[in-house]
Motif scaffolding. Structure first.
Motif, PDB file in Angstrom:
ATOM      1  N   GLY A 194       0.792  -1.223   0.000  1.00 55.38           N
ATOM      2  CA  GLY A 194       0.000   0.000   0.000  1.00 55.38           C
ATOM      3  C   GLY A 194       0.822   1.270   0.000  1.00 55.38           C
ATOM      4  O   GLY A 194       0.463   2.259  -0.643  1.00 55.38           O
ATOM      5  N   GLU A 195       1.933   1.248   0.719  1.00 56.30           N
ATOM      6  CA  GLU A 195       2.794   2.432   0.787  1.00 56.30           C
ATOM      7  C   GLU A 195       3.371   2.766  -0.586  1.00 56.30           C
ATOM      8  O   GLU A 195       3.407   3.923  -1.007  1.00 56.30           O
ATOM      9  CB  GLU A 195       3.923   2.170   1.786  1.00 56.30           C
ATOM     10  CG  GLU A 195       4.626   3.414   2.279  1.00 56.30           C
ATOM     11  CD  GLU A 195       5.589   3.101   3.414  1.00 56.30           C
ATOM     12  OE1 GLU A 195       6.718   2.653   3.118  1.00 56.30           O
ATOM     13  OE2 GLU A 195       5.209   3.281   4.584  1.00 56.30           O
ATOM     14  N   GLU A 196       3.813   1.732  -1.283  1.00 54.58           N
ATOM     15  CA  GLU A 196       4.357   1.904  -2.632  1.00 54.58           C
ATOM     16  C   GLU A 196       3.264   2.384  -3.585  1.00 54.58           C
ATOM     17  O   GLU A 196       3.519   3.209  -4.474  1.00 54.58           O
ATOM     18  CB  GLU A 196       4.929   0.566  -3.118  1.00 54.58           C
ATOM     19  CG  GLU A 196       5.852   0.659  -4.311  1.00 54.58           C
ATOM     20  CD  GLU A 196       6.479  -0.688  -4.653  1.00 54.58           C
ATOM     21  OE1 GLU A 196       5.826  -1.475  -5.368  1.00 54.58           O
ATOM     22  OE2 GLU A 196       7.593  -0.961  -4.188  1.00 54.58           O
ATOM     23  N   ALA A 197       2.048   1.887  -3.393  1.00 57.30           N
ATOM     24  CA  ALA A 197       0.922   2.284  -4.245  1.00 57.30           C
ATOM     25  C   ALA A 197       0.651   3.783  -4.130  1.00 57.30           C
ATOM     26  O   ALA A 197       0.410   4.460  -5.137  1.00 57.30           O
ATOM     27  CB  ALA A 197      -0.329   1.495  -3.864  1.00 57.30           C
ATOM     28  N   ILE A 198       0.698   4.306  -2.911  1.00 55.50           N
ATOM     29  CA  ILE A 198       0.468   5.741  -2.703  1.00 55.50           C
ATOM     30  C   ILE A 198       1.537   6.558  -3.420  1.00 55.50           C
ATOM     31  O   ILE A 198       1.239   7.536  -4.116  1.00 55.50           O
ATOM     32  CB  ILE A 198       0.460   6.076  -1.195  1.00 55.50           C
ATOM     33  CG1 ILE A 198      -0.741   5.421  -0.512  1.00 55.50           C
ATOM     34  CG2 ILE A 198       0.429   7.588  -0.982  1.00 55.50           C
ATOM     35  CD1 ILE A 198      -0.706   5.510   1.003  1.00 55.50           C
ATOM     36  N   SER A 199       2.791   6.152  -3.260  1.00 53.52           N
ATOM     37  CA  SER A 199       3.904   6.866  -3.891  1.00 53.52           C
ATOM     38  C   SER A 199       3.775   6.862  -5.411  1.00 53.52           C
ATOM     39  O   SER A 199       3.952   7.891  -6.069  1.00 53.52           O
ATOM     40  CB  SER A 199       5.230   6.224  -3.469  1.00 53.52           C
ATOM     41  OG  SER A 199       6.314   6.837  -4.128  1.00 53.52           O
ATOM     42  N   LEU A 200       3.433   5.699  -5.981  1.00 55.99           N
ATOM     43  CA  LEU A 200       3.309   5.583  -7.437  1.00 55.99           C
ATOM     44  C   LEU A 200       2.083   6.340  -7.957  1.00 55.99           C
ATOM     45  O   LEU A 200       2.110   6.891  -9.060  1.00 55.99           O
ATOM     46  CB  LEU A 200       3.233   4.111  -7.833  1.00 55.99           C
ATOM     47  CG  LEU A 200       4.544   3.323  -7.675  1.00 55.99           C
ATOM     48  CD1 LEU A 200       4.306   1.831  -7.879  1.00 55.99           C
ATOM     49  CD2 LEU A 200       5.599   3.832  -8.658  1.00 55.99           C
TER      50      LEU A 200
END
Length: 205
Positions: free
Chosen positions: A50-56
């Motif tokens: 989820g953290e990576e999803a927000i950044s992307l």
């Protein structure tokens, strides 16, 4: 002049819809990306949590984010709360419990699909999510515009009151004074009203 209707996989500019996929299981993510690509969508980013999803999502600003509910570091629903201001969210879940659906709805998720699914399940849900998001954005814009009009009207009413008292004008005359001042100075009536209410804040032209 006719207007073409976007087909599945296309946005309103007839370009492939840009999709962010977030799924921690590699094989499922690869299958999903292939499924979307074959259907005519453009997968612009893939996330494993989820953290990576927000950044992307912040980096690519996709037309739609497809998130798995169960992901490490940050789950899909928590990520959706951040991403929803950037793009509509479609949730993938192996469960359909009411509590989970309620959490997803409260986070702003526009649609969800229960695993296992096919492209025939996915595409309608994607289109619903994007359509609902577009409606919500349009409604928010309308509300903001109405709020701005109301605020301008309040300012003009205050300015009219000041002019009526200071120059002994009737209400229509005070309104005409503001209109003429705006035209003469090439300013908005809001700017003139603010200048009348607070002369020190008057814009320079």
């Amino acid at each position: 002049m006719s207007t073409s209707i976007p087909r599945d996989g296309e946005n309103t500019l007839n370009e492939p819809c840009r999709i962010l996929v977030a799924e921690d299981e590699t094989l499922i993510r690869m299958d999903l990306v292939e499924m979307l690509t074959v259907a005519g969508y453009s997968v612009v980013a893939e996330a494993k949590n989820g953290e990576e999803a927000i950044s992307l999502a912040r980096e690519h600003k996709p037309d739609l984010a497809i998130l798995d509910v169960k992901m490490p570091i940050l789950d899909g629903i928590s990520a959706a709360q951040e991403i929803i201001s950037i793009a509509p969210v479609l949730m993938l879940t192996a469960f359909s419990q009411k509590e989970l659906v309620d959490r997803a709805r409260d986070a702003g998720v526009m649609a969800y699909v229960v695993k296992p699914f096919s492209i025939n399940d996915l595409v309608p849900a994607m289109e619903i999510a994007m359509s609902r998001h577009k409606q919500m954005v349009s409604l928010a814009d309308e509300v903001a515009e109405l709020h701005e009009r109301l605020e301008v009207r309040k300012l003009i009413d205050r300015a009219k009151g000041i002019l009526m008292a200071a120059l002994n004008l009737s209400e229509p005359e005070a309104f005409s004074w503001i209109q003429k001042a705006a035209m003469d100075r090439r300013l908005s009536m809001k700017e003139i009203a603010l200048a009348v209410i607070s002369p020190t804040d008057a814009p320079e032209r």
